[in-house]
Write a protein that holds these residues in place. Structure first.
Motif, PDB file in Angstrom:
ATOM      1  N   LEU A  50       1.131  -1.409  -0.152  1.00 41.86           N
ATOM      2  CA  LEU A  50       0.163  -0.145   0.041  1.00 41.86           C
ATOM      3  C   LEU A  50       0.716   0.985  -0.123  1.00 41.86           C
ATOM      4  CD1 LEU A  50      -2.920  -1.561   2.818  1.00 41.86           C
ATOM      5  CD2 LEU A  50      -2.977  -0.637   0.426  1.00 41.86           C
ATOM      6  N   ASN A  51       0.073   2.049  -1.028  1.00 44.39           N
ATOM      7  CA  ASN A  51       0.988   3.507  -0.786  1.00 44.39           C
ATOM      8  C   ASN A  51       0.512   4.350  -0.249  1.00 44.39           C
ATOM      9  OD1 ASN A  51       2.720   2.717  -2.007  1.00 44.39           O
ATOM     10  ND2 ASN A  51       2.827   3.929  -3.616  1.00 44.39           N
ATOM     11  N   LEU A  52       0.564   4.765   1.728  1.00 44.57           N
ATOM     12  CA  LEU A  52      -1.158   5.935   1.962  1.00 44.57           C
ATOM     13  C   LEU A  52       0.248   6.974   2.225  1.00 44.57           C
ATOM     14  CD1 LEU A  52      -1.353   2.817   3.993  1.00 44.57           C
ATOM     15  CD2 LEU A  52      -3.246   3.588   2.686  1.00 44.57           C
ATOM     16  N   ILE A  53      -1.610   7.661   2.027  1.00 46.37           N
ATOM     17  CA  ILE A  53      -1.408   9.274   2.801  1.00 46.37           C
ATOM     18  C   ILE A  53      -1.888  10.065   4.117  1.00 46.37           C
ATOM     19  CG2 ILE A  53      -0.989  12.040   2.453  1.00 46.37           C
ATOM     20  CD1 ILE A  53      -0.641  11.068  -0.233  1.00 46.37           C
ATOM     21  N   SER A  54      -1.269   9.670   5.755  1.00 47.36           N
ATOM     22  CA  SER A  54      -1.512   9.481   7.143  1.00 47.36           C
ATOM     23  C   SER A  54      -1.828  11.157   7.132  1.00 47.36           C
ATOM     24  CB  SER A  54      -0.820   8.871   7.207  1.00 47.36           C
ATOM     25  OG  SER A  54      -1.564   9.175   9.257  1.00 47.36           O
ATOM     26  N   ALA A  55      -2.620  11.715   7.528  1.00 47.63           N
ATOM     27  CA  ALA A  55      -3.056  13.185   8.241  1.00 47.63           C
ATOM     28  C   ALA A  55      -3.126  12.979   9.688  1.00 47.63           C
ATOM     29  CB  ALA A  55      -4.554  14.086   7.427  1.00 47.63           C
ATOM     30  N   HIS A  56      -2.272  13.855  10.235  1.00 50.74           N
ATOM     31  CA  HIS A  56      -3.106  13.527  11.506  1.00 50.74           C
ATOM     32  C   HIS A  56      -3.001  14.685  12.262  1.00 50.74           C
ATOM     33  CE1 HIS A  56      -2.459  12.314  16.343  1.00 50.74           C
ATOM     34  NE2 HIS A  56      -1.994  13.763  16.382  1.00 50.74           N
ATOM     35  N   LEU A  57      -4.646  15.479  12.676  1.00 48.03           N
ATOM     36  CA  LEU A  57      -5.351  16.038  12.837  1.00 48.03           C
ATOM     37  C   LEU A  57      -5.338  16.641  13.754  1.00 48.03           C
ATOM     38  CD1 LEU A  57      -6.665  16.049   9.937  1.00 48.03           C
ATOM     39  CD2 LEU A  57      -4.585  17.299   9.220  1.00 48.03           C
ATOM     40  N   HIS A  66       2.328   6.779  -6.522  1.00 59.42           N
ATOM     41  CA  HIS A  66       0.091   6.773  -7.329  1.00 59.42           C
ATOM     42  C   HIS A  66       0.105   6.800  -5.449  1.00 59.42           C
ATOM     43  CE1 HIS A  66       1.203   2.773  -6.953  1.00 59.42           C
ATOM     44  NE2 HIS A  66      -0.291   2.199  -5.853  1.00 59.42           N
ATOM     45  N   VAL A  67      -1.352   6.868  -4.717  1.00 59.50           N
ATOM     46  CA  VAL A  67      -1.932   6.878  -3.638  1.00 59.50           C
ATOM     47  C   VAL A  67      -3.302   6.151  -3.614  1.00 59.50           C
ATOM     48  CG1 VAL A  67      -3.155   8.292  -1.843  1.00 59.50           C
ATOM     49  CG2 VAL A  67      -1.688   9.570  -3.639  1.00 59.50           C
ATOM     50  N   ASP A  68      -2.853   4.894  -2.434  1.00 56.48           N
ATOM     51  CA  ASP A  68      -3.335   3.902  -2.487  1.00 56.48           C
ATOM     52  C   ASP A  68      -5.360   4.145  -1.449  1.00 56.48           C
ATOM     53  OD1 ASP A  68      -2.461   1.498  -4.424  1.00 56.48           O
ATOM     54  OD2 ASP A  68      -1.025   1.724  -2.827  1.00 56.48           O
ATOM     55  N   GLY A  69      -4.468   4.939  -1.242  1.00 58.84           N
ATOM     56  CA  GLY A  69      -5.616   5.854   0.474  1.00 58.84           C
ATOM     57  C   GLY A  69      -5.235   7.037   1.101  1.00 58.84           C
ATOM     58  N   LEU A  70      -5.865   8.053   1.183  1.00 53.75           N
ATOM     59  CA  LEU A  70      -5.485   8.973   2.514  1.00 53.75           C
ATOM     60  C   LEU A  70      -6.311   8.973   3.996  1.00 53.75           C
ATOM     61  CD1 LEU A  70      -5.121  12.423   2.802  1.00 53.75           C
ATOM     62  CD2 LEU A  70      -6.782  12.676   2.392  1.00 53.75           C
ATOM     63  N   ILE A  71      -5.636   9.023   4.850  1.00 51.66           N
ATOM     64  CA  ILE A  71      -6.064   8.475   6.760  1.00 51.66           C
ATOM     65  C   ILE A  71      -6.548   9.250   6.703  1.00 51.66           C
ATOM     66  CG2 ILE A  71      -5.551   7.271   8.527  1.00 51.66           C
ATOM     67  CD1 ILE A  71      -4.096   5.564   7.221  1.00 51.66           C
ATOM     68  N   PHE A  72      -7.440  10.140   7.644  1.00 54.59           N
ATOM     69  CA  PHE A  72      -7.642  11.090   8.090  1.00 54.59           C
ATOM     70  C   PHE A  72      -7.611  10.374   9.813  1.00 54.59           C
ATOM     71  CE2 PHE A  72     -10.089  12.903   4.531  1.00 54.59           C
ATOM     72  CZ  PHE A  72      -9.269  14.024   4.177  1.00 54.59           C
ATOM     73  N   THR A  73      -7.515  10.826  11.019  1.00 56.43           N
ATOM     74  CA  THR A  73      -7.084  10.466  12.239  1.00 56.43           C
ATOM     75  C   THR A  73      -7.083  11.705  12.895  1.00 56.43           C
ATOM     76  OG1 THR A  73      -6.183   9.014  13.790  1.00 56.43           O
ATOM     77  CG2 THR A  73      -4.365  10.103  12.318  1.00 56.43           C
ATOM     78  N   THR A 127     -15.148   7.862   0.464  1.00 56.86           N
ATOM     79  CA  THR A 127     -15.392   8.435  -0.633  1.00 56.86           C
ATOM     80  C   THR A 127     -16.363   7.406  -1.232  1.00 56.86           C
ATOM     81  OG1 THR A 127     -12.748   7.097  -0.639  1.00 56.86           O
ATOM     82  CG2 THR A 127     -13.323   9.503  -0.263  1.00 56.86           C
ATOM     83  N   GLN A 128     -16.452   7.848  -2.082  1.00 46.38           N
ATOM     84  CA  GLN A 128     -17.151   7.288  -4.109  1.00 46.38           C
ATOM     85  C   GLN A 128     -17.112   6.038  -4.431  1.00 46.38           C
ATOM     86  OE1 GLN A 128     -18.761   9.497  -6.443  1.00 46.38           O
ATOM     87  NE2 GLN A 128     -19.311  11.063  -4.996  1.00 46.38           N
ATOM     88  N   ALA A 129     -17.492   5.386  -4.482  1.00 53.23           N
ATOM     89  CA  ALA A 129     -17.294   4.235  -5.843  1.00 53.23           C
ATOM     90  C   ALA A 129     -16.311   4.336  -7.085  1.00 53.23           C
ATOM     91  CB  ALA A 129     -18.431   3.050  -5.978  1.00 53.23           C
ATOM     92  N   GLY A 130     -15.180   4.176  -6.722  1.00 51.68           N
ATOM     93  CA  GLY A 130     -14.046   4.599  -7.890  1.00 51.68           C
ATOM     94  C   GLY A 130     -13.732   5.559  -8.227  1.00 51.68           C
ATOM     95  N   SER A 131     -13.554   5.986  -6.499  1.00 53.17           N
ATOM     96  CA  SER A 131     -12.657   6.928  -6.989  1.00 53.17           C
ATOM     97  C   SER A 131     -11.562   6.551  -6.301  1.00 53.17           C
ATOM     98  CB  SER A 131     -13.686   8.184  -4.964  1.00 53.17           C
ATOM     99  OG  SER A 131     -12.998   8.674  -4.600  1.00 53.17           O
ATOM    100  N   THR A 132     -10.387   7.695  -6.225  1.00 51.47           N
ATOM    101  CA  THR A 132      -9.319   7.399  -5.107  1.00 51.47           C
ATOM    102  C   THR A 132      -9.902   7.113  -3.421  1.00 51.47           C
ATOM    103  OG1 THR A 132      -8.087   8.673  -6.485  1.00 51.47           O
ATOM    104  CG2 THR A 132      -6.798   8.010  -4.252  1.00 51.47           C
ATOM    105  N   PRO A 133      -9.651   6.474  -2.551  1.00 51.49           N
ATOM    106  CA  PRO A 133      -9.809   5.526  -1.193  1.00 51.49           C
ATOM    107  C   PRO A 133      -9.423   7.010  -0.561  1.00 51.49           C
ATOM    108  CG  PRO A 133      -9.381   4.002  -2.635  1.00 51.49           C
ATOM    109  CD  PRO A 133      -8.563   5.082  -3.518  1.00 51.49           C
ATOM    110  N   ALA A 134     -10.291   7.289   0.616  1.00 47.44           N
ATOM    111  CA  ALA A 134     -10.386   8.217   1.629  1.00 47.44           C
ATOM    112  C   ALA A 134     -10.987   7.542   2.688  1.00 47.44           C
ATOM    113  CB  ALA A 134     -10.613   9.421   1.935  1.00 47.44           C
ATOM    114  N   TYR A 135      -9.741   7.405   4.196  1.00 46.72           N
ATOM    115  CA  TYR A 135     -10.826   6.578   5.488  1.00 46.72           C
ATOM    116  C   TYR A 135     -10.756   7.031   6.620  1.00 46.72           C
ATOM    117  CZ  TYR A 135      -9.883   2.164   1.995  1.00 46.72           C
ATOM    118  OH  TYR A 135      -9.731   1.737   1.288  1.00 46.72           O
ATOM    119  N   VAL A 136     -10.508   7.527   7.455  1.00 49.74           N
ATOM    120  CA  VAL A 136     -11.058   7.892   9.262  1.00 49.74           C
ATOM    121  C   VAL A 136     -10.613   6.363   9.888  1.00 49.74           C
ATOM    122  CG1 VAL A 136     -12.166   8.630  10.806  1.00 49.74           C
ATOM    123  CG2 VAL A 136     -12.712   9.293   8.513  1.00 49.74           C
ATOM    124  N   VAL A 137      -9.711   7.031   9.925  1.00 52.02           N
ATOM    125  CA  VAL A 137      -9.122   5.336  10.755  1.00 52.02           C
ATOM    126  C   VAL A 137      -9.040   6.424  13.090  1.00 52.02           C
ATOM    127  CG1 VAL A 137      -8.131   3.842  11.533  1.00 52.02           C
ATOM    128  CG2 VAL A 137      -7.724   4.439   9.120  1.00 52.02           C
TER     129      VAL A 137
END
Length: 398
Positions: free
Chosen positions: A199-206, A319-326, A368-378
């Motif tokens: 996985l290639n991820l971006i994690s945003a700790h806010l 490429h981005v497999d997922g963006l994480i909001f935390t 995020t919607q189907a077909g979108s680059t995924p974003a998650y809340v973790v």
């Protein structure tokens, strides 16, 4: 053998603690000692069933706070279940690439990083030494905020200043919040039932402090914080990125001292400085909804700069497999997630408003919607990550 770990996060006048089961993450006891050294020093202890107890330790320092905590654990028959103590340490410099069992050499190495984190490392050392004195029959482990980012390549961590400043003074980008970024990336991979290495991820700790990290195959390859936690994103009271000549400009134009400018950028800027109202995003969102324009501008700057930095962190990933909001804001603010993702269509993000309202709880945190680059809340859990690392170090050392 018990898997209960006492996790300690020590500040100059505070001490946050929790008893964490390193296998399940359960926290039967947690709490905070604050205003240490002051006449109003107290220890607040919370139990898993919601009870809260407060102990007055007027004038008490870290030792007395720990004694109060340990006495309570003894009373609740939990003290003997403590297998080890895990300590959050803010700065490990280039000495530490992973968590480690504490000995004199480790203590000396932590102390040698004091100049890199003068507000944090000395306080962390106070907590370690006090705990070692009172809990001298169990191992103690240091878990470093900076260790996760030691995998960054030189092109990401070097500043374009004379190289000898790096060689002689350690001037480079270190990054922070590593324990949180590592935890949420591992947690998401587990939820998705995919190897983290794929996985290639971006994690945003806010939270009050904010940072974002590019994580490639489980390793940090770039992050927004730098030599200190001031660099990068807009935060509660920290400015994040500003023109480096701002220091000189303010000293010249306003006769501020360099220390006063440093205080301004760390404690009076960010959301608080822009809004003139608060460093708390919840307060600002409420004020903005009621027509407060400065609160609205502060939120806009926060979200724009965050989106811009997230886009930049896509560069080392390819490429981005997922963006994480935390973090507190990332996990709880529906509108901040919406504002940020609406500015990231360039990366293929398309928000699902209904899932965003629910923080994606019905679909593994996906918002995020189907077909979108995924974003998650973790949801992050730094205490559990510290407990896990402590357990791993202790087991390896047996």
């Amino acid at each position: 053998m018990s898997s209960n770990i006492l996790v300690i996060n020590c500040g100059s006048s505070s001490l946050k603690f929790s008893v964490v089961n390193s296998q399940s993450g359960e926290q039967p006891i947690s709490g905070l000692a604050e205003r240490l050294g002051d006449a109003e020093a107290i220890v607040t202890i919370k139990t898993s069933n919601g009870n809260k107890l407060t102990f007055d330790i007027s004038g008490g320092e870290h030792d007395q706070a720990l004694e109060t905590i340990l006495n309570y654990l003894q009373q609740e028959n939990l003290l003997d279940s403590i297998q080890a103590v895990g300590h959050r340490v803010v700065h490990g410099g280039e000495h530490f690439t992973a968590s480690t069992i504490i000995n004199e050499d480790v203590l000396n190495a932590i102390e040698s990083c004091n100049h890199l984190a003068p507000l944090h490392n000395p306080a962390n050392l106070i907590g370690i030494r006090s705990s070692q004195k009172l809990l001298n029959k169990v191992p103690h482990v240091a878990v470093f905020d900076t260790a996760f980012h030691q995998t960054m390549p030189a092109q990401a961590y070097l500043y374009p200043v004379p190289y000898e400043l790096y060689q002689k003074e350690g001037v480079r980008r270190y990054g922070f919040h590593g324990t949180s970024h590592r935890y949420v990336s591992m947690a998401l991979a587990e939820k998705l039932e995919k190897p983290l290495s794929s996985l290639n991820l971006i994690s945003a700790h806010l939270g009050n402090g904010c940072s974002a990290t590019a994580i490639k195959a489980g390793q940090s390859v770039d992050t927004t914080m730098g030599l200190t936690p001031l660099e990068g994103l807009v935060m509660g009271t920290r400015s994040g990125d500003v023109d480096p000549s701002l220091h000189h400009f303010l000293c010249t134009q306003t006769q501020m001292t360099i220390d006063e400018v440093n205080t301004l950028l760390n404690k009076k800027s960010g959301l608080l400085g822009l809004s003139g109202l608060s460093n708390d995003m919840r307060t600002l969102e409420q004020a903005a909804s009621e027509g407060n324009q400065q609160a609205e501008i502060a939120i806009q700057v926060f979200c724009y700069r965050l989106a811009k930095q997230i886009a930049a962190l896509a560069v080392p990933l390819g490429h981005v497999d997922g963006l994480i909001f935390t973090g507190g804001i990332g996990e709880n603010s529906v509108s901040i997630r919406q504002r940020v993702l609406e500015q990231l269509t360039v990366l293929g993000f398309q928000l699902d408003p209904s899932q965003n309202e629910l923080a994606g709880k019905s679909q593994l945190g996906l918002i995020t919607q189907a077909g979108s680059t995924p974003a998650y809340v973790v949801n992050t859990d730094e205490e559990w990550m510290i407990a896990k690392d402590t357990q791993t170090c202790v087991t390896a050392g047996e």
